[in-house]
Enzyme design. Structure first.
Site, mmCIF file in Angstrom:
data_model
loop_
_atom_site.group_PDB
_atom_site.id
_atom_site.type_symbol
_atom_site.label_atom_id
_atom_site.label_comp_id
_atom_site.label_asym_id
_atom_site.label_seq_id
_atom_site.Cartn_x
_atom_site.Cartn_y
_atom_site.Cartn_z
ATOM 1 N N GLU A 196 -3.547 7.474 6.698
ATOM 2 C CA GLU A 196 -3.032 6.653 5.594
ATOM 3 C C GLU A 196 -2.239 7.505 4.610
ATOM 4 O OE1 GLU A 196 -3.231 4.900 1.457
ATOM 5 O OE2 GLU A 196 -4.121 6.757 2.212
ATOM 6 N N ASP A 243 -10.591 0.486 -0.650
ATOM 7 C CA ASP A 243 -9.956 1.769 -0.955
ATOM 8 C C ASP A 243 -10.198 2.130 -2.425
ATOM 9 O OD1 ASP A 243 -8.547 4.082 -0.562
ATOM 10 O OD2 ASP A 243 -6.596 3.135 -0.289
#
Length: 399
Positions: A196, A243
């Site tokens: 990511e 997240d």
């Protein structure tokens, strides 16, 4: 058109509409009881940053293609193989050059685990999918990424372990009463994404390496003919991305009108857990400040760039749970992308509260009321199982 034919069409339309409303997640979603909330398993020592079974193995640098990345991936495999043996484990691999790799390909490995209803055929299962990335940044050197995203990974692991027995209880009861063929085939899926983080600076090419690869593959990977879902991508009912979670006093905005109903359910569960004194973190502002808004009142300035973007672009419904508020200097917590994003700067009580909240959400989504071991023990659970199936059958008879 005759009156009789018109009446028949109207009857069939209303019947079909009723069935559709039962199948839509936003309409079928039913709250779990306070008793079930109180019976949800707590993580105990699992989030201890030094020796906690779930979290501590992830609190290491884990840049893609490094030994730390492999060690964390092995941690996921060991957890599911030993603790959740009914789950299916898969890997999706890709390679890509990065701005820092001098033309060499860097490997990216996405970890996928899922549990399907018994007897379900590939392509016929619809998933609620819980997602976090497990890689860490290349710089600053030694970066751990505790909120980003070791803690979210550990929270998801706790969730799956907490609901697994109840999920088996539900499916066993459905098989005994022969109701499984009448129910929509809901499964549950976990994705831990690699790559990511940007290696140099965030661009469309230097970020989301694993997410871009997986979304592209799943868009074109076909299920068998006559399956309910054409591709793995179309089988995702809700993509829940966690997240930057683990700091005290989180603020989670609602970004998408079509999933605002799910956001509001999370907000309701947060308030219920607080009222039952089941949260350990210090009380403060509600975590979900957009809960009182109608979906048409959301102001999200385009959302946050994260692993959901390749899936959102392909039509997947997204619930993005990221700690962000415009009143902060960067919008994110002060430790974001700094060397201070480590275990010592986590608020473990908040991490545990997230694990309880998300477990409750998954339990509601999978309709697990009555399938948990309650404080009264197995006898009470068996009674609850029988009552749950009697209620389920009664609802189907009404149709």
């Amino acid at each position: 058109m005759s009156v009789a034919y018109h009446g028949l069409c109207r009857h069939l339309f209303l019947l079909g509409l009723s069935l559709l409303m039962l199948l839509l997640p936003g309409e079928a979603y039913e709250s779990i009881s306070d008793e079930t909330l109180r019976s949800l398993p707590r993580p105990g020592n699992d989030f201890d940053i030094n020796d906690g079974a779930l979290l501590s193995p992830i609190l290491i640098p884990r840049v893609p293609g490094t030994p730390g990345s492999t060690a964390v991936l092995n941690h996921f495999v060991d957890f599911f193989q030993t603790t959740l043996p009914e789950w299916k484990i898969e890997f999706q691999n890709s390679t890509s050059t990065t701005p820092m790799s001098n033309g060499k390909n860097v490997p990216f490995v996405n970890f996928i685990a899922s549990r399907d209803p018994p007897g379900a055929s590939p392509g016929d299962v619809e998933y609620v999918t819980f997602v976090a990335h497990y890689d860490s940044k290349l710089e600053p050197e030694g970066f751990i990424g505790a909120i980003d995203s070791a803690a979210p990974c550990a929270i998801i692991m706790h969730m799956m372990r907490s609901i697994d027995i109840a999920l088996g209880n539900k499916w066993d009861a459905m098989q005994k009463t022969k109701t499984s063929s009448l129910d929509r085939k809901w499964g549950i899926q976990v994705i831990f994404l690699d790559g990511e983080e940007a290696f140099e600076s965030w661009t469309a090419d230097d970020s989301l390496y694993g997410a871009r690869s997986l979304a592209e593959q799943w868009e074109t990977q076909m299920h068998p003919a006559m399956s309910d879902f054409r591709t793995p991508l179309s089988a995702i009912s809700l993509f829940v991305l966690l997240d930057l979670l683990g700091s005290q006093g989180p603020s989670i905005l609602s970004y998408y009108q079509t999933t605002h109903w799910a956001y509001k359910h999370l907000a309701s569960l947060e308030q219920r857990l607080c009222s039952l004194d089941m949260f350990k973190s210090s009380p403060g502002a509600p975590w979900f400040p957009d809960a009182a808004k109608d979906e048409h009142e959301l102001k999200t300035f385009g959302g946050i760039q994260d692993d959901h973007l390749p899936f959102l672009a392909r039509g997947v419904e997204i619930l993005h749970l990221i700690d962000f508020t415009p009143t902060r200097r960067t919008g994110f917590q002060p430790v974001w992308h700094t060397i201070d994003d480590d275990g010592e700067h986590l608020d473990i009580n908040t991490v545990e509260d997230w694990s309880m909240l998300m477990t409750a959400f998954a339990a509601e989504w999978m309709d697990l009321e009555g399938y948990f071991d309650t404080i009264d023990g197995p006898a009470r659970r068996d009674e609850a199982l029988a009552n749950a199936e009697a209620t389920r059958l009664a609802k189907k008879d009404e149709l």
